[in-house]
Enzyme design. Structure first.
Site, PDB file in Angstrom:
ATOM      1  CB  SER A 141      -0.841  -0.015   1.287  1.00 30.89           C
ATOM      2  OG  SER A 141      -1.505   1.227   1.480  1.00 30.89           O
ATOM      3  CE1 TYR A 166      -4.547  -2.007   5.160  1.00 26.77           C
ATOM      4  CE2 TYR A 166      -3.302  -0.017   4.693  1.00 26.77           C
ATOM      5  CZ  TYR A 166      -4.047  -1.099   4.254  1.00 26.77           C
ATOM      6  OH  TYR A 166      -4.276  -1.257   2.898  1.00 26.77           O
TER       7      TYR A 166
HETATM    8  P1  NAD Z   1     -11.530  -6.176   0.033  1.00 27.41           P
HETATM    9  O1  NAD Z   1     -12.137  -6.093   1.383  1.00 27.41           O
HETATM   10  O2  NAD Z   1     -12.371  -5.953  -1.179  1.00 27.41           O
HETATM   11  O3  NAD Z   1     -10.789  -7.583  -0.153  1.00 27.41           O
HETATM   12  C1  NAD Z   1     -10.117  -8.210   0.890  1.00 27.41           C
HETATM   13  C2  NAD Z   1     -10.053  -9.685   0.584  1.00 27.41           C
HETATM   14  O4  NAD Z   1      -9.361 -10.338   1.653  1.00 27.41           O
HETATM   15  C3  NAD Z   1     -11.430 -10.344   0.489  1.00 27.41           C
HETATM   16  O5  NAD Z   1     -11.414 -11.329  -0.515  1.00 27.41           O
HETATM   17  C4  NAD Z   1     -11.577 -10.993   1.868  1.00 27.41           C
HETATM   18  O6  NAD Z   1     -12.472 -12.090   1.889  1.00 27.41           O
HETATM   19  C5  NAD Z   1     -10.157 -11.425   2.105  1.00 27.41           C
HETATM   20  N1  NAD Z   1      -9.876 -11.729   3.505  1.00 27.41           N
HETATM   21  C6  NAD Z   1     -10.001 -10.945   4.600  1.00 27.41           C
HETATM   22  N2  NAD Z   1      -9.673 -11.626   5.708  1.00 27.41           N
HETATM   23  C7  NAD Z   1      -9.320 -12.880   5.301  1.00 27.41           C
HETATM   24  C8  NAD Z   1      -8.870 -14.037   5.981  1.00 27.41           C
HETATM   25  N3  NAD Z   1      -8.716 -14.092   7.312  1.00 27.41           N
HETATM   26  N4  NAD Z   1      -8.626 -15.151   5.233  1.00 27.41           N
HETATM   27  C9  NAD Z   1      -8.793 -15.141   3.893  1.00 27.41           C
HETATM   28  N5  NAD Z   1      -9.206 -14.059   3.207  1.00 27.41           N
HETATM   29  C10 NAD Z   1      -9.466 -12.946   3.911  1.00 27.41           C
HETATM   30  O7  NAD Z   1     -10.320  -5.135   0.080  1.00 27.41           O
HETATM   31  P2  NAD Z   1      -9.294  -4.605  -1.030  1.00 27.41           P
HETATM   32  O8  NAD Z   1      -9.339  -3.137  -0.967  1.00 27.41           O
HETATM   33  O9  NAD Z   1      -9.463  -5.299  -2.329  1.00 27.41           O
HETATM   34  O10 NAD Z   1      -7.926  -5.053  -0.348  1.00 27.41           O
HETATM   35  C11 NAD Z   1      -7.063  -6.010  -0.906  1.00 27.41           C
HETATM   36  C12 NAD Z   1      -5.642  -5.684  -0.476  1.00 27.41           C
HETATM   37  O11 NAD Z   1      -5.267  -4.418  -1.041  1.00 27.41           O
HETATM   38  C13 NAD Z   1      -5.447  -5.541   1.023  1.00 27.41           C
HETATM   39  O12 NAD Z   1      -4.216  -6.114   1.405  1.00 27.41           O
HETATM   40  C14 NAD Z   1      -5.431  -4.040   1.231  1.00 27.41           C
HETATM   41  O13 NAD Z   1      -4.717  -3.687   2.378  1.00 27.41           O
HETATM   42  C15 NAD Z   1      -4.727  -3.608  -0.031  1.00 27.41           C
HETATM   43  N6  NAD Z   1      -4.904  -2.198  -0.394  1.00 27.41           N
HETATM   44  C16 NAD Z   1      -6.137  -1.697  -0.658  1.00 27.41           C
HETATM   45  C17 NAD Z   1      -6.250  -0.364  -1.028  1.00 27.41           C
HETATM   46  C18 NAD Z   1      -7.576   0.258  -1.366  1.00 27.41           C
HETATM   47  O14 NAD Z   1      -7.637   1.489  -1.513  1.00 27.41           O
HETATM   48  N7  NAD Z   1      -8.647  -0.506  -1.506  1.00 27.41           N
HETATM   49  C19 NAD Z   1      -5.119   0.440  -1.111  1.00 27.41           C
HETATM   50  C20 NAD Z   1      -3.878  -0.107  -0.828  1.00 27.41           C
HETATM   51  C21 NAD Z   1      -3.787  -1.440  -0.477  1.00 27.41           C
END
Ligand code: NAD
Length: 261
Positions: free
Chosen positions: A143, A156
């Protein structure tokens, strides 16, 4: 179809960025193992949809990424079932926000387990096979918060900085085995994880989700636009390509200029 014959496991791919990456890898011909939580019927719809759209095998493993044994079992089973594990995308993640003095310790533990330790366990289990086969691509979804901090995100930010460090160690240990390890560092991507933060902010400030979207972007990103899961997927595909064979140990920002200013 540059990735035809490759097997990719994407953790946390039942929604958001992980699903975007899984789709992009499938479009290039990689077999996909999905992972993540959600309604079983909805997950099966996603799995069957990908298998219908692309000429690749698509499986699902419900391993809980907070549990080391479950993660290591999933890696071993993927190699047995699909004959290989060539691309590992450590993407599952959760969020919780509070000032450090109010941050519940169970939330700290959960975020460190899912956003950081899970990537360690998966990488540790996947690297021996990759070394033996002489090929591997490890992509960690870090991130902008792997490079800079924001308030109320102690766990985080600590986990994502740790993930960038883990990426670097993985890269230098595997540098001469045909393996690369990189961290994608997105800014804001409009996924369920961010939607929840927007709804919490709107409820707290008595504003609307739309107003909070504008405010959220303006606070951190010179470019006032969300990145999309498809764009993150395209970067992951590039990192898996032959052209990227010497890119390793790199945190790659895709963040509308967030960490540049
Ligand atoms: P999201 O909530 O849409 O997806 C998260 C995924 O992780 C889902 O499939 C969920 O079921 C899974 N998950 C959560 N806990 C779990 C567990 N214990 N076991 C198995 N699966 C689990 O969120 P996202 O925004 O797509 O996030 C995905 C990644 O991207 C994360 O690591 C997040 O930190 C990172 N990220 C997101 C953003 C953003 O702006 N959305 C920015 C930077 C980084």
């Amino acid at each position: 179809m540059a990735l035809k014959g490759r097997v990719a496991l994407v953790t946390g791919s039942t929604s958001g960025i992980g699903l975007g990456i899984a789709r992009a890898l499938a479009a290039e011909g990689a077999d996909i193992v999905l992972n993540g939580f959600g309604d079983p019927a909805a997950i099966e719809q996603v799995r069957a949809g990908l298998a219908a759209e692309f000429p690749v095998r698509v499986g699902y493993d419900g391993a809980d990424m907070s549990k080391a044994a479950d993660i290591r079992r999933m890696i071993a089973e993927t190699e047995t079932k699909y004959g290989s594990l060539d691309i590992l995308v450590n993407n599952a993640g959760i969020q919780f926000t509070a000032n450090i003095e109010d941050f519940p310790s169970e939330k700290w533990d959960a975020i460190i387990a899912i956003n950081l330790s899970a990537a360690f366990h998966a990488t540790a289990a996947a690297v021996p096979g990759m070394k033996k086969r002489g090929f591997g691509r490890i992509i960690n979804t870090a991130s902008a918060h792997g490079l800079v901090a924001s308030v109320q995100k102690a766990a985080y930010v600590a986990a994502k900085h740790g993930l960038v460090g883990l990426t670097k160690v993985t890269a230098i240990e595997t540098a001469n085995f045909g393996i690369t390890a990189n961290a994608i560092c997105p800014g804001w991507v409009l996924t369920p994880l961010v939607q929840k933060q927007l709804e919490d902010r709107a409820a707290h400030d008595g504003t609307s989700v739309d107003a909070e979207k504008k405010a959220m972007l303006a606070e951190t990103q010179p470019m006032h636009q969300f990145s999309s899961p498809e764009e993150i997927g395209a970067l992951a595909v590039f990192l898996c390509s032959d052209a990227a064979r010497t890119i390793t140990g790199a945190p790659l920002s895709i963040d509308g200029g967030w960490v540049a200013h």
